[in-house]
Design a protein around this motif. Structure first.
Motif, mmCIF file in Angstrom:
data_model
loop_
_atom_site.group_PDB
_atom_site.id
_atom_site.type_symbol
_atom_site.label_atom_id
_atom_site.label_comp_id
_atom_site.label_asym_id
_atom_site.label_seq_id
_atom_site.Cartn_x
_atom_site.Cartn_y
_atom_site.Cartn_z
ATOM 1 N N ARG A 21 0.794 -1.253 -0.021
ATOM 2 C CA ARG A 21 -0.186 0.021 0.051
ATOM 3 C C ARG A 21 0.973 1.248 -0.099
ATOM 4 N NH1 ARG A 21 -2.936 -2.233 5.254
ATOM 5 N NH2 ARG A 21 -4.188 -3.953 4.044
ATOM 6 N N CYS A 23 1.425 4.780 1.288
ATOM 7 C CA CYS A 23 0.944 5.414 2.539
ATOM 8 C C CYS A 23 2.014 6.296 3.023
ATOM 9 C CB CYS A 23 0.592 4.302 3.729
ATOM 10 S SG CYS A 23 1.791 3.356 3.860
ATOM 11 N N LEU A 87 -5.722 2.960 -0.736
ATOM 12 C CA LEU A 87 -6.141 1.694 -0.492
ATOM 13 C C LEU A 87 -6.892 1.120 -2.134
ATOM 14 C CD1 LEU A 87 -7.633 1.192 2.860
ATOM 15 C CD2 LEU A 87 -5.369 0.665 2.049
ATOM 16 N N CYS A 90 -10.261 3.706 -1.950
ATOM 17 C CA CYS A 90 -10.587 4.607 -1.181
ATOM 18 C C CYS A 90 -9.288 5.079 -0.411
ATOM 19 C CB CYS A 90 -11.378 4.179 0.361
ATOM 20 S SG CYS A 90 -10.616 3.060 1.201
ATOM 21 N N ARG A 92 -7.678 5.445 3.407
ATOM 22 C CA ARG A 92 -7.898 5.261 4.637
ATOM 23 C C ARG A 92 -7.039 6.378 5.530
ATOM 24 N NH1 ARG A 92 -6.840 2.149 9.197
ATOM 25 N NH2 ARG A 92 -8.650 1.270 9.931
ATOM 26 N N ALA A 94 -6.343 7.430 9.640
ATOM 27 C CA ALA A 94 -6.316 6.777 10.921
ATOM 28 C C ALA A 94 -5.730 7.909 11.687
ATOM 29 C CB ALA A 94 -5.746 5.563 11.168
ATOM 30 N N THR A 126 -17.664 9.476 4.300
ATOM 31 C CA THR A 126 -17.015 8.413 4.329
ATOM 32 C C THR A 126 -17.858 7.105 3.944
ATOM 33 O OG1 THR A 126 -17.212 7.907 6.688
ATOM 34 C CG2 THR A 126 -15.277 9.502 5.996
ATOM 35 N N ASP A 128 -17.092 4.364 5.617
ATOM 36 C CA ASP A 128 -17.298 3.674 7.004
ATOM 37 C C ASP A 128 -16.156 4.458 7.833
ATOM 38 O OD1 ASP A 128 -17.877 1.883 8.855
ATOM 39 O OD2 ASP A 128 -16.542 0.327 8.212
ATOM 40 N N TRP A 129 -16.495 4.404 9.084
ATOM 41 C CA TRP A 129 -15.428 4.969 10.028
ATOM 42 C C TRP A 129 -15.709 4.347 11.419
ATOM 43 C CZ3 TRP A 129 -16.777 7.770 14.728
ATOM 44 C CH2 TRP A 129 -18.048 8.291 14.681
ATOM 45 N N TRP A 141 -10.522 5.842 12.759
ATOM 46 C CA TRP A 141 -10.420 5.767 11.474
ATOM 47 C C TRP A 141 -11.580 5.875 10.408
ATOM 48 C CZ3 TRP A 141 -13.100 1.986 8.911
ATOM 49 C CH2 TRP A 141 -13.598 1.004 9.679
ATOM 50 N N ALA A 142 -11.301 6.239 9.039
ATOM 51 C CA ALA A 142 -12.201 6.567 8.373
ATOM 52 C C ALA A 142 -11.913 6.188 6.827
ATOM 53 C CB ALA A 142 -12.691 7.819 8.271
ATOM 54 N N GLU A 143 -12.660 5.648 6.234
ATOM 55 C CA GLU A 143 -12.353 5.129 4.675
ATOM 56 C C GLU A 143 -13.241 6.248 3.648
ATOM 57 O OE1 GLU A 143 -13.031 1.025 4.383
ATOM 58 O OE2 GLU A 143 -11.318 0.631 5.361
#
Length: 150
Positions: A21, A23, A87, A90, A92, A94, A126, A128-129, A141-143
């Protein structure tokens, strides 16, 4: 979900985790004055990763960092760890602080309230988070979905 070996001591270098990944990660002072630097770093890395429309990711990173500084850092002089990864579908983000006792809670706020809308913003921007609590603190964390260029 953690980022594994993606670490850095400064805000600009990009690294690649064991899973391949793209990052970057940084420990920032728990000081709102560095928020602009974080926004700039997220924007620059997202563009390098081929994500020109990254306004949502920049806003989410800024919100998570601000919440950690305002609500999650128990002592002056502590730091907040920020990890951002591409990713594929998305970005991500954190954010880890040293306070495991204060987790995010949605509140109902009035139209005239000056704050309290950050978690609703996460819901809207987002896919998801969540929050993960550990012995040494918590990570929120959030995507953020990547939208194709139009």
């Amino acid at each position: 979900m953690r980022f594994g070996t993606c670490t850095s001591s400064t805000i600009t270098p990009e690294t690649t985790s064991a899973g391949g990944r793209r990052c970057f990660a940084v420990a920032l002072p728990a000081d709102g004055r560095v928020t602009a630097d974080l926004r700039r770093a997220v924007r620059e890395h997202a563009r390098r990763w081929g994500v020109p429309d990254c306004a949502d990711a920049v806003l989410v990173a800024s919100e998570l960092f601000a919440n950690a500084v305002l609500h999650g850092t128990p002592a002056v002089g502590t730091s907040v760890r920020v990890e951002v990864a591409h990713l594929g579908e998305c970005i991500r983000i954190a954010v880890t602080d040293g306070c495991r006792d204060r987790v995010p809670v949605r509140r109902d706020v009035s139209e005239t309230a000056e704050s309290g809308r950050g978690l609703r913003l996460l819901d809207d921007l987002t896919r998801d988070w969540d929050t993960t609590v550990a012995e040494d603190g918590k990570t929120v964390w959030a995507e953020v979905p990547i939208h194709p260029a139009t």
